[in-house]
Design a protein around this motif. Sequence first.
Motif, PDB file in Angstrom:
ATOM      1  N   PHE A 170      56.863  18.510  93.517  1.00 20.25           N
ATOM      2  CA  PHE A 170      57.807  17.498  94.334  1.00 20.25           C
ATOM      3  C   PHE A 170      57.119  16.195  94.876  1.00 20.25           C
ATOM      4  O   PHE A 170      57.869  15.549  95.338  1.00 20.25           O
ATOM      5  N   LYS A 171      56.042  16.412  95.133  1.00 23.79           N
ATOM      6  CA  LYS A 171      55.288  15.109  95.407  1.00 23.79           C
ATOM      7  C   LYS A 171      55.012  14.200  94.138  1.00 23.79           C
ATOM      8  O   LYS A 171      54.212  13.104  94.445  1.00 23.79           O
ATOM      9  N   PHE A 172      55.364  14.481  93.054  1.00 24.45           N
ATOM     10  CA  PHE A 172      55.142  13.763  91.851  1.00 24.45           C
ATOM     11  C   PHE A 172      55.535  12.287  91.941  1.00 24.45           C
ATOM     12  O   PHE A 172      56.844  12.010  92.383  1.00 24.45           O
ATOM     13  N   GLY A 173      54.884  11.292  91.581  1.00 25.15           N
ATOM     14  CA  GLY A 173      55.279   9.858  91.825  1.00 25.15           C
ATOM     15  C   GLY A 173      54.941   9.300  92.921  1.00 25.15           C
ATOM     16  O   GLY A 173      54.587   8.011  93.175  1.00 25.15           O
ATOM     17  N   LYS A 174      54.732  10.051  94.169  1.00 23.37           N
ATOM     18  CA  LYS A 174      54.318   9.431  95.454  1.00 23.37           C
ATOM     19  C   LYS A 174      52.914   9.844  95.701  1.00 23.37           C
ATOM     20  O   LYS A 174      52.195   8.824  96.009  1.00 23.37           O
ATOM     21  N   GLU A 175      52.438  10.959  95.680  1.00 25.62           N
ATOM     22  CA  GLU A 175      50.998  11.428  96.027  1.00 25.62           C
ATOM     23  C   GLU A 175      50.404  12.017  94.836  1.00 25.62           C
ATOM     24  O   GLU A 175      49.113  12.309  94.893  1.00 25.62           O
ATOM     25  N   THR A 176      51.211  12.433  93.893  1.00 28.38           N
ATOM     26  CA  THR A 176      50.537  13.041  92.618  1.00 28.38           C
ATOM     27  C   THR A 176      51.221  12.463  91.316  1.00 28.38           C
ATOM     28  O   THR A 176      52.194  11.604  91.236  1.00 28.38           O
ATOM     29  N   ASN A 177      50.440  12.700  90.269  1.00 28.31           N
ATOM     30  CA  ASN A 177      50.968  12.166  88.772  1.00 28.31           C
ATOM     31  C   ASN A 177      50.733  13.350  87.689  1.00 28.31           C
ATOM     32  O   ASN A 177      50.197  14.478  88.192  1.00 28.31           O
ATOM     33  N   SER A 178      50.736  12.777  86.479  1.00 27.62           N
ATOM     34  CA  SER A 178      50.581  14.019  85.522  1.00 27.62           C
ATOM     35  C   SER A 178      49.112  14.600  85.261  1.00 27.62           C
ATOM     36  O   SER A 178      48.937  15.688  85.292  1.00 27.62           O
ATOM     37  N   GLU A 179      48.261  13.605  85.765  1.00 21.43           N
ATOM     38  CA  GLU A 179      46.657  14.090  85.669  1.00 21.43           C
ATOM     39  C   GLU A 179      46.493  14.825  86.926  1.00 21.43           C
ATOM     40  O   GLU A 179      45.831  15.924  86.792  1.00 21.43           O
ATOM     41  N   SER A 180      47.298  14.761  88.058  1.00 25.43           N
ATOM     42  CA  SER A 180      46.869  15.772  89.143  1.00 25.43           C
ATOM     43  C   SER A 180      47.347  17.147  88.901  1.00 25.43           C
ATOM     44  O   SER A 180      46.639  18.240  89.039  1.00 25.43           O
ATOM     45  N   LEU A 181      48.672  17.227  88.099  1.00 24.97           N
ATOM     46  CA  LEU A 181      48.955  18.612  87.617  1.00 24.97           C
ATOM     47  C   LEU A 181      48.231  19.168  86.535  1.00 24.97           C
ATOM     48  O   LEU A 181      47.889  20.210  86.632  1.00 24.97           O
ATOM     49  N   ARG A 182      47.514  18.173  85.671  1.00 24.83           N
ATOM     50  CA  ARG A 182      46.554  18.715  84.696  1.00 24.83           C
ATOM     51  C   ARG A 182      45.165  19.244  85.329  1.00 24.83           C
ATOM     52  O   ARG A 182      44.812  20.423  84.953  1.00 24.83           O
ATOM     53  N   VAL A 183      44.740  18.568  86.391  1.00 21.87           N
ATOM     54  CA  VAL A 183      43.631  19.111  87.196  1.00 21.87           C
ATOM     55  C   VAL A 183      43.876  20.531  87.726  1.00 21.87           C
ATOM     56  O   VAL A 183      43.118  21.336  87.778  1.00 21.87           O
ATOM     57  N   PHE A 184      45.088  20.503  88.452  1.00 22.89           N
ATOM     58  CA  PHE A 184      45.335  21.873  89.108  1.00 22.89           C
ATOM     59  C   PHE A 184      45.340  22.950  88.291  1.00 22.89           C
ATOM     60  O   PHE A 184      45.130  23.732  88.040  1.00 22.89           O
ATOM     61  N   LYS A 185      46.035  22.730  87.115  1.00 23.96           N
ATOM     62  CA  LYS A 185      46.379  23.756  85.800  1.00 23.96           C
ATOM     63  C   LYS A 185      45.042  24.210  85.193  1.00 23.96           C
ATOM     64  O   LYS A 185      44.604  25.111  85.132  1.00 23.96           O
ATOM     65  N   ARG A 186      44.257  23.173  85.162  1.00 25.59           N
ATOM     66  CA  ARG A 186      42.952  23.261  84.629  1.00 25.59           C
ATOM     67  C   ARG A 186      41.950  24.193  85.515  1.00 25.59           C
ATOM     68  O   ARG A 186      41.325  25.100  85.216  1.00 25.59           O
ATOM     69  N   ASN A 187      42.052  23.853  86.729  1.00 24.24           N
ATOM     70  CA  ASN A 187      41.325  24.508  87.932  1.00 24.24           C
ATOM     71  C   ASN A 187      41.825  25.966  88.241  1.00 24.24           C
ATOM     72  O   ASN A 187      40.924  26.599  88.824  1.00 24.24           O
ATOM     73  N   THR A 188      42.764  26.216  87.761  1.00 23.84           N
ATOM     74  CA  THR A 188      43.393  27.474  88.077  1.00 23.84           C
ATOM     75  C   THR A 188      43.603  28.272  86.853  1.00 23.84           C
ATOM     76  O   THR A 188      44.113  29.409  86.708  1.00 23.84           O
ATOM     77  N   HIS A 189      42.996  27.824  85.660  1.00 26.75           N
ATOM     78  CA  HIS A 189      43.001  28.679  84.467  1.00 26.75           C
ATOM     79  C   HIS A 189      42.478  30.152  84.532  1.00 26.75           C
ATOM     80  O   HIS A 189      43.196  31.042  84.272  1.00 26.75           O
ATOM     81  N   GLU A 190      41.150  29.939  85.083  1.00 21.82           N
ATOM     82  CA  GLU A 190      40.717  31.112  85.110  1.00 21.82           C
ATOM     83  C   GLU A 190      41.370  32.185  86.246  1.00 21.82           C
ATOM     84  O   GLU A 190      41.733  33.526  85.938  1.00 21.82           O
ATOM     85  N   LEU A 191      41.872  31.691  87.181  1.00 26.47           N
ATOM     86  CA  LEU A 191      42.555  32.550  88.300  1.00 26.47           C
ATOM     87  C   LEU A 191      44.044  33.111  87.678  1.00 26.47           C
ATOM     88  O   LEU A 191      44.183  34.168  87.834  1.00 26.47           O
ATOM     89  N   ARG A 192      44.542  32.286  86.828  1.00 26.15           N
ATOM     90  CA  ARG A 192      45.824  32.949  86.076  1.00 26.15           C
ATOM     91  C   ARG A 192      45.584  33.891  85.155  1.00 26.15           C
ATOM     92  O   ARG A 192      46.376  34.631  84.958  1.00 26.15           O
ATOM     93  N   HIS A 193      44.461  33.894  84.350  1.00 27.25           N
ATOM     94  CA  HIS A 193      44.081  35.141  83.505  1.00 27.25           C
ATOM     95  C   HIS A 193      43.866  36.382  84.709  1.00 27.25           C
ATOM     96  O   HIS A 193      44.192  37.198  84.048  1.00 27.25           O
ATOM     97  N   TRP A 194      43.281  36.340  85.718  1.00 25.69           N
ATOM     98  CA  TRP A 194      42.960  37.228  86.587  1.00 25.69           C
ATOM     99  C   TRP A 194      44.183  37.857  86.932  1.00 25.69           C
ATOM    100  O   TRP A 194      44.539  39.310  87.052  1.00 25.69           O
ATOM    101  N   VAL A 195      45.420  37.060  86.974  1.00 26.72           N
ATOM    102  CA  VAL A 195      46.630  37.744  87.712  1.00 26.72           C
ATOM    103  C   VAL A 195      47.048  38.375  86.368  1.00 26.72           C
ATOM    104  O   VAL A 195      47.776  39.936  86.620  1.00 26.72           O
ATOM    105  N   ARG A 196      46.867  38.070  85.096  1.00 26.62           N
ATOM    106  CA  ARG A 196      47.137  38.774  84.120  1.00 26.62           C
ATOM    107  C   ARG A 196      46.566  40.278  83.841  1.00 26.62           C
ATOM    108  O   ARG A 196      46.950  41.462  83.613  1.00 26.62           O
ATOM    109  N   TYR A 197      45.182  40.170  84.161  1.00 22.85           N
ATOM    110  CA  TYR A 197      44.579  41.419  84.378  1.00 22.85           C
ATOM    111  C   TYR A 197      44.923  42.273  85.351  1.00 22.85           C
ATOM    112  O   TYR A 197      44.893  43.575  85.382  1.00 22.85           O
ATOM    113  N   PHE A 198      45.284  41.763  86.640  1.00 25.43           N
ATOM    114  CA  PHE A 198      45.934  42.703  87.671  1.00 25.43           C
ATOM    115  C   PHE A 198      47.186  43.291  87.352  1.00 25.43           C
ATOM    116  O   PHE A 198      47.234  44.603  87.642  1.00 25.43           O
TER     117      PHE A 198
END
Length: 129
Positions: A36-64
């Motif tokens: 929702f903040k895309f273009g104002k406070e975030t860009n595509s790199e921000s989304l990639r960084v978030f996805k990269r930083n939560t990658h392992e956590l998303r795997h834990w969701v699958r394990y749970f």
Amino acid sequence: GLAYIFSIASMLTIIASALSTVVAICMIVSFRRLQFKFGKETNSESLRVFKRNTHELRHWVRYFVNMSYIGLFIAIGVYSHVKWSDTVDSDFLYILCYILLLCGWALMVIVYYMVKRAYTNALNSKQRA
């Protein structure tokens, strides 16, 4: 022995299910807020960084989620075993309970592989494009 197995499996199922739900919803809400903040406070790199930083956590969701399914099937199996052990004609009920448990487990595996195949196909279609 069976009471311990049932109690542990039930508690692990509840805990794993709650953790998978809370963690997944937190990541989804955070990602959507970034979108929702895309273009104002975030860009595509921000989304990639978030996805990269939560990658392992998303795997834990699958394990749970997998842990909660396994715990659920164990708890149901133990419960039905104990529930019908004092029944006079329990052989049919034992067989029926285990058939239903095996069918549920098989369905869970089939759905897992269907989702995994769809995910892989989606990734491969981007690489081909």
